[in-house]
Design an enzyme around this catalytic site. Sequence first.
Site, PDB file in Angstrom:
ATOM      1  N   GLU A 167       0.789  -1.231   0.000  1.00 29.09           N
ATOM      2  CA  GLU A 167       0.000   0.000   0.000  1.00 29.09           C
ATOM      3  C   GLU A 167       0.824   1.285   0.000  1.00 29.09           C
ATOM      4  O   GLU A 167       0.929   1.980   1.014  1.00 29.09           O
ATOM      5  CB  GLU A 167      -0.949   0.007   1.201  1.00 29.09           C
ATOM      6  CG  GLU A 167      -1.894  -1.173   1.214  1.00 29.09           C
ATOM      7  CD  GLU A 167      -2.891  -1.129   2.365  1.00 29.09           C
ATOM      8  OE1 GLU A 167      -2.665  -0.389   3.327  1.00 29.09           O
ATOM      9  OE2 GLU A 167      -3.909  -1.834   2.286  1.00 29.09           O
ATOM     10  N   GLU A 351      -6.118  -7.972   0.157  1.00 27.52           N
ATOM     11  CA  GLU A 351      -6.712  -7.700   1.473  1.00 27.52           C
ATOM     12  C   GLU A 351      -8.159  -7.278   1.296  1.00 27.52           C
ATOM     13  O   GLU A 351      -8.484  -6.508   0.394  1.00 27.52           O
ATOM     14  CB  GLU A 351      -6.004  -6.558   2.225  1.00 27.52           C
ATOM     15  CG  GLU A 351      -4.696  -6.905   2.850  1.00 27.52           C
ATOM     16  CD  GLU A 351      -4.067  -5.727   3.603  1.00 27.52           C
ATOM     17  OE1 GLU A 351      -4.808  -4.844   4.088  1.00 27.52           O
ATOM     18  OE2 GLU A 351      -2.833  -5.703   3.678  1.00 27.52           O
TER      19      GLU A 351
HETATM   20  C1  PNW Z   1      -4.635  -1.938   5.535  1.00 31.35           C
HETATM   21  N1  PNW Z   1      -7.323   4.091   5.582  1.00 31.35           N
HETATM   22  O1  PNW Z   1      -4.394  -0.587   5.555  1.00 31.35           O
HETATM   23  C2  PNW Z   1      -3.324  -2.526   5.983  1.00 31.35           C
HETATM   24  O2  PNW Z   1      -2.600  -3.155   4.954  1.00 31.35           O
HETATM   25  C3  PNW Z   1      -3.375  -3.381   7.203  1.00 31.35           C
HETATM   26  O3  PNW Z   1      -2.108  -3.399   7.817  1.00 31.35           O
HETATM   27  C4  PNW Z   1      -4.457  -2.912   8.129  1.00 31.35           C
HETATM   28  O4  PNW Z   1      -4.491  -3.656   9.318  1.00 31.35           O
HETATM   29  C5  PNW Z   1      -5.779  -3.037   7.380  1.00 31.35           C
HETATM   30  O5  PNW Z   1      -5.772  -2.257   6.216  1.00 31.35           O
HETATM   31  C6  PNW Z   1      -6.985  -2.619   8.182  1.00 31.35           C
HETATM   32  O6  PNW Z   1      -6.926  -1.246   8.495  1.00 31.35           O
HETATM   33  C7  PNW Z   1      -5.203   0.508   5.556  1.00 31.35           C
HETATM   34  O7  PNW Z   1      -7.601   4.642   6.658  1.00 31.35           O
HETATM   35  C8  PNW Z   1      -5.367   1.240   6.720  1.00 31.35           C
HETATM   36  O8  PNW Z   1      -7.666   4.622   4.502  1.00 31.35           O
HETATM   37  C9  PNW Z   1      -6.076   2.395   6.720  1.00 31.35           C
HETATM   38  C10 PNW Z   1      -6.621   2.878   5.548  1.00 31.35           C
HETATM   39  C11 PNW Z   1      -6.467   2.163   4.385  1.00 31.35           C
HETATM   40  C12 PNW Z   1      -5.768   0.991   4.396  1.00 31.35           C
END
Ligand code: PNW
Length: 440
Positions: A167, A351
Amino acid sequence: MKFSRADFPEDFLFGTATSSYQIEGHGQGGAGQTHWDTFAATPGNVARAENGRIACDHYNRLDEDLDLLKGLGVDVYRFSTSWARVLPEGRGPVNEEGLDFYDRLVDGLLERGIKPAATLYHWELPSQLADRGGWTNRDIGDWFADFTQVVMERIGDRVWSAAPINEPWCVAFMSHFLGLQAPGLRDIRATARAMHHVLLAHGRSIGVMRDLGMKNLGAVCNFEYAIPVDDSPEAAKAARTYDGYYNRFFISGLFNKSYPSDVLEGLGPHMPENYQDDFDIIGQPVDWCGINYYTRKIIAPTDGPWPALEEVEGPLPKTAMDWEIYPDGLYHFLKRVHEGYTRGLPLYVTENGLASYDKVSGGEVHDQQRIDYINDHVARVKRAADEGIPVKGYYLWSLMDNYEWSLGYDKRFGLVHVDFQSLKRTPKASYHQMAKALGR
Ligand code: PNW
Protein backbone atom coordinates in the site's frame (compact mmCIF):
# COMPACT_ATOMS: atom_id res chain seq x y z
CA MET A 1 -20.66 -19.08 3.99
CA LYS A 2 -22.80 -18.68 0.93
CA PHE A 3 -19.95 -19.64 -1.40
CA SER A 4 -17.66 -22.59 -1.81
CA ARG A 5 -14.62 -23.42 -3.87
CA ALA A 6 -16.85 -25.07 -6.43
CA ASP A 7 -18.19 -21.62 -7.46
CA PHE A 8 -14.75 -20.59 -8.69
CA PRO A 9 -12.36 -21.93 -11.33
CA GLU A 10 -9.99 -24.73 -10.29
CA ASP A 11 -7.00 -22.36 -10.11
CA PHE A 12 -8.69 -19.66 -8.00
CA LEU A 13 -6.85 -19.25 -4.68
CA PHE A 14 -8.17 -18.42 -1.22
CA GLY A 15 -5.89 -17.08 1.46
CA THR A 16 -5.42 -14.87 4.48
CA ALA A 17 -3.05 -11.97 5.07
CA THR A 18 -1.11 -10.60 8.05
CA SER A 19 1.89 -8.33 8.54
CA SER A 20 5.05 -8.65 10.60
CA TYR A 21 4.74 -5.72 13.01
CA GLN A 22 1.04 -6.40 13.60
CA ILE A 23 1.47 -10.00 14.78
CA GLU A 24 5.08 -11.06 15.49
CA GLY A 25 6.01 -9.21 18.64
CA HIS A 26 8.82 -6.86 17.84
CA GLY A 27 10.58 -6.75 21.19
CA GLN A 28 12.29 -10.11 20.70
CA GLY A 29 14.66 -12.08 18.51
CA GLY A 30 17.15 -9.27 18.07
CA ALA A 31 14.89 -7.00 15.98
CA GLY A 32 15.97 -3.35 15.79
CA GLN A 33 13.86 -0.32 16.69
CA THR A 34 11.43 0.97 14.09
CA HIS A 35 9.66 4.25 13.45
CA TRP A 36 6.46 2.58 14.65
CA ASP A 37 7.99 2.06 18.11
CA THR A 38 8.82 5.77 18.20
CA PHE A 39 5.45 6.85 16.80
CA ALA A 40 3.55 4.70 19.31
CA ALA A 41 5.61 6.06 22.21
CA THR A 42 4.65 9.64 21.38
CA PRO A 43 1.49 10.56 23.33
CA GLY A 44 -1.62 11.10 21.26
CA ASN A 45 -0.58 9.01 18.25
CA VAL A 46 -1.91 5.58 19.17
CA ALA A 47 -4.91 4.51 21.25
CA ARG A 48 -3.75 3.66 24.78
CA ALA A 49 -0.17 4.15 23.45
CA GLU A 50 -0.19 0.46 22.44
CA ASN A 51 2.66 -0.85 20.32
CA GLY A 52 3.82 -4.04 18.59
CA ARG A 53 6.30 -5.15 21.24
CA ILE A 54 4.35 -8.35 22.00
CA ALA A 55 1.40 -8.20 19.58
CA CYS A 56 0.18 -11.80 19.00
CA ASP A 57 3.58 -13.24 19.98
CA HIS A 58 3.51 -14.99 16.63
CA TYR A 59 7.31 -15.08 16.73
CA ASN A 60 7.10 -17.71 19.50
CA ARG A 61 3.87 -19.34 18.35
CA LEU A 62 4.69 -19.94 14.72
CA ASP A 63 3.73 -23.61 14.60
CA GLU A 64 0.43 -23.08 16.39
CA ASP A 65 -0.49 -20.30 13.95
CA LEU A 66 0.57 -22.31 10.89
CA ASP A 67 -1.64 -25.14 12.14
CA LEU A 68 -4.54 -22.70 12.34
CA LEU A 69 -3.92 -21.79 8.71
CA LYS A 70 -3.80 -25.43 7.76
CA GLY A 71 -7.07 -26.06 9.59
CA LEU A 72 -8.65 -23.23 7.66
CA GLY A 73 -7.81 -24.91 4.37
CA VAL A 74 -6.34 -21.87 2.62
CA ASP A 75 -4.16 -22.15 -0.47
CA VAL A 76 -2.05 -19.05 0.19
CA TYR A 77 -0.72 -17.12 3.17
CA ARG A 78 0.34 -13.52 2.64
CA PHE A 79 2.86 -12.39 5.27
CA SER A 80 5.47 -9.66 5.48
CA THR A 81 9.12 -9.56 6.48
CA SER A 82 10.30 -7.02 9.03
CA TRP A 83 13.18 -4.91 7.75
CA ALA A 84 14.42 -4.21 11.29
CA ARG A 85 14.24 -7.88 12.28
CA VAL A 86 16.53 -8.79 9.39
CA LEU A 87 18.72 -5.66 9.40
CA PRO A 88 18.38 -4.11 12.88
CA GLU A 89 20.12 -0.93 11.76
CA GLY A 90 18.38 -0.88 8.39
CA ARG A 91 21.66 -1.52 6.59
CA GLY A 92 24.81 -3.49 7.33
CA PRO A 93 24.85 -6.25 9.95
CA VAL A 94 22.35 -9.06 9.41
CA ASN A 95 20.43 -10.56 12.31
CA GLU A 96 20.69 -14.24 11.39
CA GLU A 97 18.03 -15.17 13.93
CA GLY A 98 15.59 -12.93 12.07
CA LEU A 99 16.35 -14.52 8.70
CA ASP A 100 16.01 -17.96 10.31
CA PHE A 101 12.51 -17.04 11.44
CA TYR A 102 11.35 -16.29 7.88
CA ASP A 103 13.10 -19.43 6.68
CA ARG A 104 11.10 -21.50 9.18
CA LEU A 105 7.91 -19.64 8.27
CA VAL A 106 8.32 -20.42 4.57
CA ASP A 107 9.24 -24.07 5.17
CA GLY A 108 6.38 -24.42 7.66
CA LEU A 109 3.93 -23.20 5.04
CA LEU A 110 5.31 -25.48 2.33
CA GLU A 111 5.17 -28.49 4.67
CA ARG A 112 1.48 -27.76 5.16
CA GLY A 113 0.82 -27.35 1.46
CA ILE A 114 0.29 -23.57 1.65
CA LYS A 115 1.81 -21.14 -0.85
CA PRO A 116 4.01 -18.45 0.76
CA ALA A 117 3.18 -14.94 -0.55
CA ALA A 118 5.81 -12.53 0.77
CA THR A 119 5.58 -8.75 1.11
CA LEU A 120 8.94 -7.19 1.87
CA TYR A 121 7.71 -4.00 3.53
CA HIS A 122 4.56 -3.54 5.54
CA TRP A 123 5.29 -0.27 7.31
CA GLU A 124 7.88 -0.73 10.06
CA LEU A 125 10.91 1.24 8.92
CA PRO A 126 14.15 0.75 10.91
CA SER A 127 14.68 3.82 13.13
CA GLN A 128 18.16 4.51 11.82
CA LEU A 129 16.75 4.92 8.31
CA ALA A 130 13.86 7.02 9.59
CA ASP A 131 16.48 9.27 11.20
CA ARG A 132 17.97 9.81 7.74
CA GLY A 133 14.65 10.99 6.36
CA GLY A 134 13.12 7.58 5.64
CA TRP A 135 10.84 7.65 2.61
CA THR A 136 11.59 11.30 1.91
CA ASN A 137 15.23 10.42 1.17
CA ARG A 138 15.92 9.21 -2.36
CA ASP A 139 18.60 6.86 -1.00
CA ILE A 140 15.81 4.62 0.24
CA GLY A 141 15.84 3.09 -3.23
CA ASP A 142 19.35 1.73 -2.53
CA TRP A 143 18.58 0.76 1.06
CA PHE A 144 15.46 -1.14 0.02
CA ALA A 145 17.24 -2.88 -2.85
CA ASP A 146 19.88 -4.13 -0.38
CA PHE A 147 17.23 -5.32 2.08
CA THR A 148 15.45 -7.13 -0.76
CA GLN A 149 18.69 -8.86 -1.71
CA VAL A 150 19.39 -10.09 1.85
CA VAL A 151 15.88 -11.47 2.36
CA MET A 152 15.40 -13.02 -1.05
CA GLU A 153 18.83 -14.64 -1.22
CA ARG A 154 17.52 -16.59 1.72
CA ILE A 155 13.83 -17.30 0.97
CA GLY A 156 13.41 -16.23 -2.68
CA ASP A 157 13.87 -19.78 -3.94
CA ARG A 158 10.79 -20.98 -2.04
CA VAL A 159 8.25 -18.15 -1.92
CA TRP A 160 5.39 -18.56 -4.36
CA SER A 161 4.93 -14.83 -4.94
CA ALA A 162 6.55 -11.62 -3.76
CA ALA A 163 5.63 -7.95 -3.63
CA PRO A 164 7.96 -5.18 -2.49
CA ILE A 165 5.65 -2.81 -0.64
CA ASN A 166 2.22 -2.95 0.94
CA GLU A 167 0.00 0.00 0.00
CA PRO A 168 2.11 2.91 -1.27
CA TRP A 169 -0.73 5.30 -0.39
CA CYS A 170 -0.51 4.42 3.30
CA VAL A 171 3.30 4.46 3.31
CA ALA A 172 3.43 7.89 1.68
CA PHE A 173 0.19 9.85 2.01
CA MET A 174 -1.38 8.60 5.21
CA SER A 175 1.99 8.81 6.98
CA HIS A 176 3.41 12.08 5.64
CA PHE A 177 0.32 14.15 4.80
CA LEU A 178 -2.41 12.96 7.17
CA GLY A 179 0.02 12.17 10.00
CA LEU A 180 -2.00 9.07 10.94
CA GLN A 181 0.81 6.53 10.62
CA ALA A 182 4.54 6.65 11.40
CA PRO A 183 6.41 8.95 10.99
CA GLY A 184 3.31 11.10 11.58
CA LEU A 185 4.22 14.09 9.40
CA ARG A 186 1.82 16.66 7.95
CA ASP A 187 4.01 18.10 5.22
CA ILE A 188 3.14 18.33 1.54
CA ARG A 189 6.75 18.38 0.34
CA ALA A 190 7.67 15.29 2.37
CA THR A 191 4.50 13.65 1.03
CA ALA A 192 5.29 14.26 -2.64
CA ARG A 193 8.79 12.92 -2.15
CA ALA A 194 7.61 9.85 -0.26
CA MET A 195 4.96 9.17 -2.94
CA HIS A 196 7.62 9.05 -5.61
CA HIS A 197 10.35 7.29 -3.61
CA VAL A 198 8.03 4.52 -2.51
CA LEU A 199 7.49 3.66 -6.17
CA LEU A 200 11.17 4.03 -6.97
CA ALA A 201 11.97 1.59 -4.15
CA HIS A 202 9.32 -0.78 -5.52
CA GLY A 203 11.01 -0.77 -8.92
CA ARG A 204 14.50 -1.23 -7.50
CA SER A 205 13.28 -4.19 -5.46
CA ILE A 206 11.59 -5.81 -8.46
CA GLY A 207 14.88 -5.42 -10.34
CA VAL A 208 16.79 -7.22 -7.58
CA MET A 209 14.29 -10.07 -7.48
CA ARG A 210 14.36 -10.47 -11.27
CA ASP A 211 18.16 -10.68 -11.13
CA LEU A 212 17.80 -13.44 -8.55
CA GLY A 213 15.61 -15.30 -11.05
CA MET A 214 12.41 -14.98 -9.04
CA LYS A 215 9.00 -15.27 -10.64
CA ASN A 216 5.46 -14.16 -9.82
CA LEU A 217 6.34 -10.67 -8.65
CA GLY A 218 3.65 -8.08 -8.06
CA ALA A 219 2.55 -4.73 -6.64
CA VAL A 220 -0.12 -4.21 -3.96
CA CYS A 221 -2.18 -1.01 -3.86
CA ASN A 222 -5.13 0.02 -1.70
CA PHE A 223 -8.27 1.66 -3.02
CA GLU A 224 -11.26 3.52 -1.59
CA TYR A 225 -14.30 4.38 -3.64
CA ALA A 226 -14.91 8.15 -3.51
CA ILE A 227 -18.50 9.45 -3.68
CA PRO A 228 -19.23 13.20 -3.95
CA VAL A 229 -21.40 14.40 -1.07
CA ASP A 230 -23.92 16.05 -3.45
CA ASP A 231 -24.54 16.95 -7.10
CA SER A 232 -22.51 20.18 -7.10
CA PRO A 233 -19.49 20.59 -9.40
CA GLU A 234 -17.42 21.47 -6.31
CA ALA A 235 -18.23 18.11 -4.71
CA ALA A 236 -17.47 16.29 -7.97
CA LYS A 237 -14.09 18.02 -8.12
CA ALA A 238 -13.29 17.16 -4.51
CA ALA A 239 -14.15 13.48 -5.04
CA ARG A 240 -12.01 13.47 -8.16
CA THR A 241 -9.07 14.95 -6.26
CA TYR A 242 -9.44 12.27 -3.58
CA ASP A 243 -9.67 9.57 -6.24
CA GLY A 244 -6.53 11.01 -7.85
CA TYR A 245 -4.13 10.97 -4.93
CA TYR A 246 -5.64 7.84 -3.42
CA ASN A 247 -6.62 5.54 -6.27
CA ARG A 248 -4.91 6.73 -9.48
CA PHE A 249 -1.48 8.12 -8.58
CA PHE A 250 0.33 4.91 -7.67
CA ILE A 251 -1.31 2.51 -10.11
CA SER A 252 -0.73 4.99 -12.89
CA GLY A 253 2.98 5.32 -12.06
CA LEU A 254 3.32 1.55 -11.88
CA PHE A 255 1.39 0.57 -14.99
CA ASN A 256 1.19 3.70 -17.18
CA LYS A 257 4.60 5.22 -16.34
CA SER A 258 3.06 8.61 -15.58
CA TYR A 259 1.31 10.48 -12.80
CA PRO A 260 -2.22 11.84 -13.30
CA SER A 261 -2.12 15.49 -14.35
CA ASP A 262 -4.84 16.53 -11.90
CA VAL A 263 -2.78 15.19 -8.99
CA LEU A 264 0.30 17.02 -10.27
CA GLU A 265 -1.71 20.26 -10.18
CA GLY A 266 -1.54 19.94 -6.41
CA LEU A 267 1.71 18.08 -5.84
CA GLY A 268 3.79 19.05 -8.89
CA PRO A 269 5.78 21.86 -7.23
CA HIS A 270 6.84 19.48 -4.47
CA MET A 271 7.89 16.51 -6.56
CA PRO A 272 11.59 15.55 -6.65
CA GLU A 273 13.56 17.01 -9.56
CA ASN A 274 13.54 14.96 -12.78
CA TYR A 275 11.20 12.42 -11.27
CA GLN A 276 10.13 11.43 -14.80
CA ASP A 277 13.53 9.81 -15.34
CA ASP A 278 12.59 7.08 -12.86
CA PHE A 279 9.52 5.79 -14.68
CA ASP A 280 11.41 3.02 -16.46
CA ILE A 281 12.50 1.64 -13.09
CA ILE A 282 9.08 2.19 -11.49
CA GLY A 283 7.09 0.78 -14.37
CA GLN A 284 9.13 -2.30 -15.15
CA PRO A 285 6.84 -5.25 -15.81
CA VAL A 286 5.32 -7.19 -12.95
CA ASP A 287 3.37 -10.44 -13.08
CA TRP A 288 0.28 -9.54 -11.07
CA CYS A 289 -1.40 -6.73 -9.22
CA GLY A 290 -2.87 -6.90 -5.72
CA ILE A 291 -5.94 -4.90 -4.72
CA ASN A 292 -6.65 -4.10 -1.08
CA TYR A 293 -10.18 -2.88 -0.57
CA TYR A 294 -12.24 -2.16 2.54
CA THR A 295 -14.66 0.73 2.13
CA ARG A 296 -15.84 3.87 0.37
CA LYS A 297 -15.65 7.50 1.46
CA ILE A 298 -18.13 10.36 1.02
CA ILE A 299 -16.19 13.46 0.00
CA ALA A 300 -17.14 17.11 0.51
CA PRO A 301 -15.31 20.22 -0.74
CA THR A 302 -13.68 22.66 1.70
CA ASP A 303 -12.14 26.12 1.33
CA GLY A 304 -8.69 25.15 2.58
CA PRO A 305 -5.45 24.61 0.61
CA TRP A 306 -4.94 21.54 -1.60
CA PRO A 307 -6.58 19.03 -1.53
CA ALA A 308 -9.50 21.17 -0.27
CA LEU A 309 -11.72 18.27 0.75
CA GLU A 310 -12.96 16.37 3.76
CA GLU A 311 -14.52 12.99 4.46
CA VAL A 312 -18.07 13.14 5.81
CA GLU A 313 -20.20 10.50 7.44
CA GLY A 314 -22.16 8.20 5.13
CA PRO A 315 -25.49 6.41 5.67
CA LEU A 316 -24.50 2.75 5.16
CA PRO A 317 -24.01 0.19 7.96
CA LYS A 318 -20.50 0.45 9.42
CA THR A 319 -17.82 -1.78 10.87
CA ALA A 320 -15.98 -1.19 14.16
CA MET A 321 -13.57 1.02 12.18
CA ASP A 322 -16.56 3.24 11.37
CA TRP A 323 -16.03 2.25 7.76
CA GLU A 324 -19.15 1.92 5.59
CA ILE A 325 -19.73 -1.52 4.12
CA TYR A 326 -19.83 -1.12 0.35
CA PRO A 327 -19.09 -4.38 -1.52
CA ASP A 328 -19.78 -2.92 -5.00
CA GLY A 329 -16.59 -0.89 -4.62
CA LEU A 330 -14.54 -4.08 -4.81
CA TYR A 331 -16.11 -5.03 -8.12
CA HIS A 332 -15.59 -1.46 -9.33
CA PHE A 333 -11.84 -1.51 -8.66
CA LEU A 334 -11.28 -4.99 -10.09
CA LYS A 335 -12.88 -3.82 -13.32
CA ARG A 336 -11.25 -0.41 -13.34
CA VAL A 337 -7.73 -1.62 -12.60
CA HIS A 338 -8.04 -4.35 -15.22
CA GLU A 339 -9.41 -2.06 -17.92
CA GLY A 340 -7.37 1.06 -17.23
CA TYR A 341 -4.03 -0.21 -15.99
CA THR A 342 -3.14 -3.89 -15.81
CA ARG A 343 -4.93 -4.98 -19.01
CA GLY A 344 -5.00 -8.72 -18.60
CA LEU A 345 -2.48 -9.29 -15.81
CA PRO A 346 -3.75 -11.55 -13.03
CA LEU A 347 -5.38 -9.62 -10.18
CA TYR A 348 -5.55 -10.75 -6.57
CA VAL A 349 -7.63 -9.29 -3.79
CA THR A 350 -4.67 -9.17 -1.42
CA GLU A 351 -6.71 -7.70 1.47
CA ASN A 352 -10.38 -7.32 2.36
CA GLY A 353 -12.06 -7.72 5.72
CA LEU A 354 -13.59 -5.95 8.66
CA ALA A 355 -13.06 -5.07 12.29
CA SER A 356 -15.62 -6.00 14.89
CA TYR A 357 -15.67 -6.00 18.70
CA ASP A 358 -15.79 -9.80 19.11
CA LYS A 359 -15.93 -11.45 22.52
CA VAL A 360 -15.38 -15.07 23.50
CA SER A 361 -18.29 -16.59 25.39
CA GLY A 362 -18.47 -20.26 26.27
CA GLY A 363 -15.46 -20.90 24.04
CA GLU A 364 -17.24 -19.45 20.98
CA VAL A 365 -17.17 -16.17 19.07
CA HIS A 366 -20.24 -15.20 17.08
CA ASP A 367 -19.10 -12.82 14.36
CA GLN A 368 -22.04 -12.87 11.97
CA GLN A 369 -21.15 -9.41 10.60
CA ARG A 370 -17.80 -10.81 9.38
CA ILE A 371 -19.51 -13.79 7.74
CA ASP A 372 -21.93 -11.47 5.93
CA TYR A 373 -19.14 -9.09 4.90
CA ILE A 374 -17.06 -11.91 3.43
CA ASN A 375 -20.05 -13.38 1.61
CA ASP A 376 -20.98 -10.03 0.06
CA HIS A 377 -17.44 -9.22 -1.06
CA VAL A 378 -16.64 -12.69 -2.38
CA ALA A 379 -19.86 -12.44 -4.42
CA ARG A 380 -18.49 -9.30 -6.14
CA VAL A 381 -15.21 -11.09 -6.84
CA LYS A 382 -17.18 -13.90 -8.43
CA ARG A 383 -19.14 -11.43 -10.51
CA ALA A 384 -15.89 -9.96 -11.81
CA ALA A 385 -14.44 -13.42 -12.52
CA ASP A 386 -17.64 -14.48 -14.33
CA GLU A 387 -17.32 -11.40 -16.55
CA GLY A 388 -13.83 -12.41 -17.59
CA ILE A 389 -11.83 -10.06 -15.37
CA PRO A 390 -8.71 -12.10 -14.54
CA VAL A 391 -9.09 -12.10 -10.75
CA LYS A 392 -7.27 -15.16 -9.45
CA GLY A 393 -7.51 -15.02 -5.68
CA TYR A 394 -9.08 -13.59 -2.54
CA TYR A 395 -7.04 -13.13 0.66
CA LEU A 396 -8.88 -12.14 3.79
CA TRP A 397 -7.46 -9.62 6.23
CA SER A 398 -6.77 -11.19 8.64
CA LEU A 399 -5.91 -14.64 9.95
CA MET A 400 -6.07 -13.39 13.54
CA ASP A 401 -6.85 -10.30 15.59
CA ASN A 402 -3.77 -8.09 15.70
CA TYR A 403 -2.26 -4.65 16.24
CA GLU A 404 -4.45 -2.30 14.23
CA TRP A 405 -1.81 0.45 14.07
CA SER A 406 -2.92 3.77 15.57
CA LEU A 407 -6.14 2.18 16.81
CA GLY A 408 -4.33 -0.44 18.87
CA TYR A 409 -5.71 -3.83 19.85
CA ASP A 410 -9.46 -3.35 20.19
CA LYS A 411 -10.24 -3.36 16.46
CA ARG A 412 -10.42 -7.06 15.73
CA PHE A 413 -9.99 -8.12 12.09
CA GLY A 414 -9.27 -11.83 12.66
CA LEU A 415 -10.94 -15.09 11.75
CA VAL A 416 -9.22 -16.18 14.96
CA HIS A 417 -9.79 -14.29 18.21
CA VAL A 418 -6.68 -13.44 20.23
CA ASP A 419 -6.86 -12.73 23.95
CA PHE A 420 -4.11 -10.13 24.29
CA GLN A 421 -3.58 -10.96 27.97
CA SER A 422 -3.20 -14.75 27.75
CA LEU A 423 -2.44 -14.74 23.98
CA LYS A 424 -4.86 -17.65 23.64
CA ARG A 425 -6.26 -18.17 20.13
CA THR A 426 -9.95 -19.02 19.63
CA PRO A 427 -11.24 -19.61 16.11
CA LYS A 428 -14.39 -17.55 15.52
CA ALA A 429 -17.60 -18.72 13.81
CA SER A 430 -16.27 -17.12 10.60
CA TYR A 431 -13.18 -19.37 10.77
CA HIS A 432 -15.30 -22.51 11.04
CA GLN A 433 -17.56 -21.41 8.17
CA MET A 434 -14.62 -20.46 6.01
CA ALA A 435 -13.02 -23.85 6.66
CA LYS A 436 -16.24 -25.51 5.46
CA ALA A 437 -16.43 -23.32 2.37
CA LEU A 438 -12.82 -24.13 1.49
CA GLY A 439 -13.03 -27.85 2.21
CA ARG A 440 -12.05 -30.07 -0.66
C1 PNW B 1 -4.63 -1.94 5.54
N1 PNW B 1 -7.32 4.09 5.58
O1 PNW B 1 -4.39 -0.59 5.55
C2 PNW B 1 -3.32 -2.53 5.98
O2 PNW B 1 -2.60 -3.15 4.95
C3 PNW B 1 -3.37 -3.38 7.20
O3 PNW B 1 -2.11 -3.40 7.82
C4 PNW B 1 -4.46 -2.91 8.13
O4 PNW B 1 -4.49 -3.66 9.32
C5 PNW B 1 -5.78 -3.04 7.38
O5 PNW B 1 -5.77 -2.26 6.22
C6 PNW B 1 -6.98 -2.62 8.18
O6 PNW B 1 -6.93 -1.25 8.49
C7 PNW B 1 -5.20 0.51 5.56
O7 PNW B 1 -7.60 4.64 6.66
C8 PNW B 1 -5.37 1.24 6.72
O8 PNW B 1 -7.67 4.62 4.50
C9 PNW B 1 -6.08 2.40 6.72
C10 PNW B 1 -6.62 2.88 5.55
C11 PNW B 1 -6.47 2.16 4.38
C12 PNW B 1 -5.77 0.99 4.40
